[in-house]
Design a protein around this motif. Sequence first.
Motif, mmCIF file in Angstrom:
data_model
loop_
_atom_site.group_PDB
_atom_site.id
_atom_site.type_symbol
_atom_site.label_atom_id
_atom_site.label_comp_id
_atom_site.label_asym_id
_atom_site.label_seq_id
_atom_site.Cartn_x
_atom_site.Cartn_y
_atom_site.Cartn_z
ATOM 1 N N CYS A 1 -15.452 24.469 59.284
ATOM 2 C CA CYS A 1 -15.885 24.891 60.620
ATOM 3 C C CYS A 1 -16.080 23.727 61.582
ATOM 4 O O CYS A 1 -16.360 23.968 62.769
ATOM 5 C CB CYS A 1 -17.211 25.657 60.535
ATOM 6 S SG CYS A 1 -17.175 27.124 59.486
ATOM 7 N N ASN A 2 -15.956 22.502 61.101
ATOM 8 C CA ASN A 2 -16.396 21.376 61.925
ATOM 9 C C ASN A 2 -15.485 20.167 61.857
ATOM 10 O O ASN A 2 -15.935 19.037 62.081
ATOM 11 C CB ASN A 2 -17.819 20.991 61.514
ATOM 12 C CG ASN A 2 -18.836 22.061 61.856
ATOM 13 O OD1 ASN A 2 -19.254 22.202 62.992
ATOM 14 N ND2 ASN A 2 -19.217 22.835 60.852
ATOM 15 N N THR A 3 -14.203 20.365 61.568
ATOM 16 C CA THR A 3 -13.295 19.227 61.550
ATOM 17 C C THR A 3 -13.217 18.583 62.940
ATOM 18 O O THR A 3 -13.402 19.237 63.962
ATOM 19 C CB THR A 3 -11.885 19.640 61.092
ATOM 20 O OG1 THR A 3 -11.357 20.613 62.010
ATOM 21 C CG2 THR A 3 -11.898 20.215 59.695
ATOM 22 N N ASN A 4 -12.955 17.278 62.929
ATOM 23 C CA ASN A 4 -12.739 16.483 64.153
ATOM 24 C C ASN A 4 -13.984 16.256 64.991
ATOM 25 O O ASN A 4 -13.907 15.626 66.052
ATOM 26 C CB ASN A 4 -11.649 17.099 65.039
ATOM 27 C CG ASN A 4 -10.248 16.923 64.483
ATOM 28 O OD1 ASN A 4 -10.041 17.002 63.280
ATOM 29 N ND2 ASN A 4 -9.284 16.685 65.342
ATOM 30 N N LYS A 5 -15.142 16.738 64.563
ATOM 31 C CA LYS A 5 -16.356 16.576 65.361
ATOM 32 C C LYS A 5 -17.106 15.306 64.966
ATOM 33 O O LYS A 5 -16.890 14.711 63.909
ATOM 34 C CB LYS A 5 -17.276 17.784 65.178
ATOM 35 C CG LYS A 5 -16.682 19.107 65.623
ATOM 36 C CD LYS A 5 -17.667 20.237 65.433
ATOM 37 C CE LYS A 5 -17.039 21.584 65.744
ATOM 38 N NZ LYS A 5 -17.982 22.705 65.553
#
Length: 822
Positions: free
Chosen positions: A488-492
């Motif tokens: 749910c939170n890739t690249n963050k």
Amino acid sequence: MPNAKPLGGALVLDLADEPLLVTGRYLADMGARVIHVEAAGGDATRARGPFVDGEAGMERGLPHLLYNAGKQSLALDLESDEAWGRIRAIAETADVVIAPVEKSDRARALLETLEAAEEGPAVIDAVLRRGQPELAVSDLAAAAAGGLLYCCGFPEAPPDYPAGKLGYKQASYVGVAAACAAIFDRRLRDRRNRAEISLQEATASTTIQAANQNIWRWWGSVCERAGESGLENRALGTGFNSWKTGNTGTVTLIKSYGTTFATKDGQWVAFMPNPVRWALFSEWYREVMGEGYGMGTEEWQDPMFRAAHREEMNRYFIEFCASLDRDELVRRGQEGRHYATPVQTAADIAGDPHLHVRDFFPAVEHPALGRAIPKPRSPYRFSAFDVEARPAPALGEHTETVLRALDAGSLGARRGTARGRAGDLPLSGYRVLDFCWMAAGPLITELLANLGADVVKVESATGIDQVREFVHPPTGFGIDTGGFFADCNTNKRSLTLNLHKPETVDFIKQHLLPRFDMVTSNYAPDAMSKWGLGPEHLLPLRPDLVIGSFPVMGHSGPKSHWRAIGNGVLALSGVPGHMGEPDRPPVGMGTLHTDFTLAPIAAAGLIAALLQREETGEGQFLEIAQYEASVHLLDTELIDQLVNGVTTARRGNASPDAVPHGVYPTAGDDRWVAISAHTDAQWLALCDAMGRGDLASRSDLAGVEGRRGAEAEINAAIAAWTSDGDEWEIAERLQARCIPASALESVADQVERDAGLRDYYLSYDRGEVPFLAHKQPFTWNGAYLPTRPSPALGEHNLEILQGELGLDDETLAQLVIDEIVC
């Protein structure tokens, strides 16, 4: 209400067939001019029922009235070269062309011409499986290939096909986001892009909670359908608040018992007590069930005791819910700030006073019908634009206008009046301050991050995103090893701030807010305002800020205070209430589907609002209520209820459009193949593949209505043929005959066997723990969007606070001492 349109001036050429038909509808909602090309005799959507008042007609089909709303109709002789010359000329002036999945030779030639040109529109295309554009397409095949079907239904029975055509819906929603990103990039940077959506991947993206690939990789566990208990998986995290209780060293192996229960009045409810308010639930429980019984005793106050006794707890929940009527249970549950929502049908939705107060069912005048009909409104609520509920066009209504403008040279997309920031991706250079949590919100901002935005996720050890606590490995367990969180939170980037301190809010306003373009949240409507971070606080400070809020029920209405998480919003949507066999409970949906469908349409709305900000300098507030977005997952069930007063019966795996249409057993344990015949030619090809010339020769089976009368006989014949075969081989043989078919894939199949998905997963290690994470289900100019692992908690504190804000060591230390950074 202001009426500047976020996508005003955008021109979209809509060649879509059913898989991407909804894409153009949402783009039209946001102000794009969407020209829908159809044959002179009308497209297939017009011929599909149900119909207004049950009377068939070119302007009376409810699918057409629903999915083509707001579009313009360009009706042409699609067998003529002249018509395709006109279509090409329009395409060359457009921002976006939405391609049909099943392409005629002329459509394919047009798309190849556009691809070869140095300039031209963005193209949004789709395939069933990546790298296999020749495959025949159906929503059933998409649901099977994407793993959705494997998660839905009851044990020892064929998996249940969900209501709503959810594979097509998710692909269409992804198409909306890709189209908005393409319009943004073209308008601000003069760049053209091409997106190709995989229906399989789009569907798989809705299963990452139910059939998480890390559960399989770490534990060798595949979710098992459990009917009203949802799914069973042997590997879960330690549960809510495990970090507060200190139970961080082990993983509890438990079944994923359901949260859907029968009530006293024969209805169903999605119910789960709020773990942080368990003491208050215990009082309510004792009031209903009596003192000294079941979960009313002292040991049940301990969350670890509850985790160790979940099977017993599930039995007590069944008894408790069976002691109350549905509406009373929901009312008391919501008053106690628990998670309690009814399992609804379209009749419940149509009669919901909350939606009527929010004017969700406006009466829309349809000149072609000579009357107004009520329809569900767009889920978008922009502060700078009142989305107008518009009719679907009459056949060819805009043909003369469009062609006249084309000949006059006045048809075309508006060029940009601003310039975008440097970078290779549409949102490169733009920054999002992200207060979203759980899954529905973070998936929205994850898509923005994958499209290039710098998304800073604000969380803390005192207010941890609870998704971090689920799906962990057998060894190396820690706060940063949540397999669901990783999806749910890739690249963050992660920044830890304690929002419960007023000094933190002042710090955000003074130091962070000036550096960001967008603020996002999916908390309850009053949460951000209580912290002093609501739109009424932030827009006066930054009038150019885009603020996105995605609460469950919206910011207004009698149920705006209601709480729900994924399964609760799903219950509200009507999808479970209209799926499965009519003699079984209406709870066969195993995925938290609404968490994943919100993301692309919300990301699209935020991109459109940001584009408007770039051109006008004015920010705005965008609200999407998860409930309102979720009811659009239904196909025609809701509009049939609104217009005709008809409550669509549950029909199992059957379809009103195709016979046969089902899931059939193959050799092995819980192995299945999905097969459907949507045309008479596909039916004859299927008979030939089975060696059943006797069925092919029967005149009573020559048409779909005749086959419907013998559906049980046909299903039995197909099941006998498939039962000793391999589902992959059967699907391949049928696809070679242009029959939509697919093996029903489990997560194990997707990770281990399906070669077409190998590049879809991001593979990485965190310490000694291996991870797989989904990428976005579309390629961008031939490659997946760049994807990086999700952040560790507070991983980027120093990078942001000192590297970007320039805080010195003493100031940072004081922020830690004051528990502002924690």
